[in-house]
Design an enzyme around this catalytic site. Sequence first.
Site, PDB file in Angstrom:
ATOM      1  N   GLU A 210      -6.000   8.666  -7.531  1.00 60.12           N
ATOM      2  CA  GLU A 210      -7.265   8.998  -6.873  1.00 60.12           C
ATOM      3  C   GLU A 210      -7.042  10.132  -5.881  1.00 60.12           C
ATOM      4  OE1 GLU A 210     -10.585   7.228  -3.755  1.00 60.12           O
ATOM      5  OE2 GLU A 210      -8.797   6.050  -4.247  1.00 60.12           O
TER       6      GLU A 210
ATOM      7  N   SER B  70      -4.046   5.518   5.823  1.00 61.41           N
ATOM      8  CA  SER B  70      -5.039   5.974   4.858  1.00 61.41           C
ATOM      9  C   SER B  70      -5.514   7.380   5.217  1.00 61.41           C
ATOM     10  CB  SER B  70      -6.226   5.004   4.848  1.00 61.41           C
ATOM     11  OG  SER B  70      -7.192   5.401   3.914  1.00 61.41           O
ATOM     12  N   GLY B  71      -5.557   8.254   4.212  1.00 54.08           N
ATOM     13  CA  GLY B  71      -6.027   9.614   4.421  1.00 54.08           C
ATOM     14  C   GLY B  71      -4.976  10.589   4.911  1.00 54.08           C
TER      15      GLY B  71
ATOM     16  N   HIS C 268       0.849  -1.189   0.000  1.00 53.96           N
ATOM     17  CA  HIS C 268       0.000   0.000   0.000  1.00 53.96           C
ATOM     18  C   HIS C 268       0.886   1.240   0.000  1.00 53.96           C
ATOM     19  CE1 HIS C 268      -3.353   2.637   0.819  1.00 53.96           C
ATOM     20  NE2 HIS C 268      -2.753   3.097   1.909  1.00 53.96           N
TER      21      HIS C 268
ATOM     22  N   ARG D 242      15.931  14.457  14.463  1.00 55.39           N
ATOM     23  CA  ARG D 242      16.048  15.918  14.439  1.00 55.39           C
ATOM     24  C   ARG D 242      17.312  16.383  13.722  1.00 55.39           C
ATOM     25  NH1 ARG D 242      12.954  18.737  18.170  1.00 55.39           N
ATOM     26  NH2 ARG D 242      13.811  20.546  17.085  1.00 55.39           N
TER      27      ARG D 242
ATOM     28  N   LYS E 291      -1.063  11.011   0.956  1.00 54.12           N
ATOM     29  CA  LYS E 291      -0.048  10.459   0.041  1.00 54.12           C
ATOM     30  C   LYS E 291      -0.299  10.907  -1.400  1.00 54.12           C
ATOM     31  CE  LYS E 291      -0.929   6.201   1.250  1.00 54.12           C
ATOM     32  NZ  LYS E 291      -1.891   6.460   2.341  1.00 54.12           N
ATOM     33  N   SER E 292      -1.525  10.713  -1.871  1.00 55.00           N
ATOM     34  CA  SER E 292      -1.831  11.054  -3.262  1.00 55.00           C
ATOM     35  C   SER E 292      -1.744  12.555  -3.506  1.00 55.00           C
ATOM     36  CB  SER E 292      -3.226  10.537  -3.638  1.00 55.00           C
ATOM     37  OG  SER E 292      -3.278   9.124  -3.570  1.00 55.00           O
TER      38      SER E 292
ATOM     39  N   ASP F  49      -1.622   4.286  -4.733  1.00 53.32           N
ATOM     40  CA  ASP F  49      -2.410   3.457  -3.814  1.00 53.32           C
ATOM     41  C   ASP F  49      -1.874   2.034  -3.662  1.00 53.32           C
ATOM     42  OD1 ASP F  49      -4.673   3.291  -2.002  1.00 53.32           O
ATOM     43  OD2 ASP F  49      -5.466   1.829  -3.421  1.00 53.32           O
TER      44      ASP F  49
END
Length: 322
Positions: free
Chosen positions: A215, A168-169, A151, A256, A172-173, A190
């Site tokens: 997407e 998810s969410g 994924h 860091r 990335k896209s 995806d």
Amino acid sequence: MPPPTKVKRPSAITVGEFFKQNEKALKLKLVGTEAGFDRKIHEPSVNRPGLALSGFFTYFAYKRIQVIGNSEHSFLEGLEPKLRAARFSQLCSWDIPCVVVARGHRLDEGLIEIANSAGISVFQTSMMTMRFLNAATIKLEWTFAPSLLVHGCMVDVQGVGVLIQGDSGCGKSESVIGLLQRGGSLVADDAVRLRLIEDREIIGSAPDLTRGMIEIRGLGILNVAALFGVGAVRLSKRLDFIVELVRGAKTQDLERVGVSTDTREVMGMKIEHVALPVEPGRDVAGLIELASINFKLRTFGYNSAVEFDQRLLKKMTDDQLG
């Protein structure tokens, strides 16, 4: 973040699958019938059966595609018809996958009939023998390579193959869109198919269904080539670098200074990995591009964190000396 699928290792493909996948690339033309389309190819290599046609079958690589080039074809043509048929029948008595005749040569109809009667398909290619051998081997190695579906998104960022992962969410896209606007190229969105080639490199590509598509929530499925041009899409790219987008409490223990580098093991290979925090207002695409350039600099032997560490040590030493 969904776990990756199990590594797949194809043990064989059928002759019909090989022909369908490579008909155009290898300039293959079926000669005779589809008698052997269900036969299995068990090895990602090819063989020239010169010794076998002369009657020597010790260590005969019968599991491979048999390629008849100029020398093999000339040898057969120089034999008496009965001996030619006998030698070719002996070859076809083995469980070979198929026969490919290179350089545009064509076998006698009698030999084609012998092969088809034995359940072996015969193909013709206009390619030079060595070029076909090399090209077919590359195609077979790709087909037989261990593969893994993960994924994430994969992008070519200034020559660096970057796999972007995260929950998810996490954006990335959307980050990929920002990278495309900066001149990057989409490999996959995806879902990324990773293949281990000869235990030396991992190549990423997109599943056929989603190739060239991305997407974006709220916008739906977008065609990247139509929006950004064909140069914004790559069919495959070597995996060099993994960027993980993290949110919330996960950001507390992030690097860091950057003196040390983290790696992830993917199909037995260690790939450099960095975690980037995702917060409102942060230019995540810009950070991914920066991380990719920094990775490239390190491969060239320069590490800015090490330089900073050396400066700091020098200053501390100078301060102590007064």
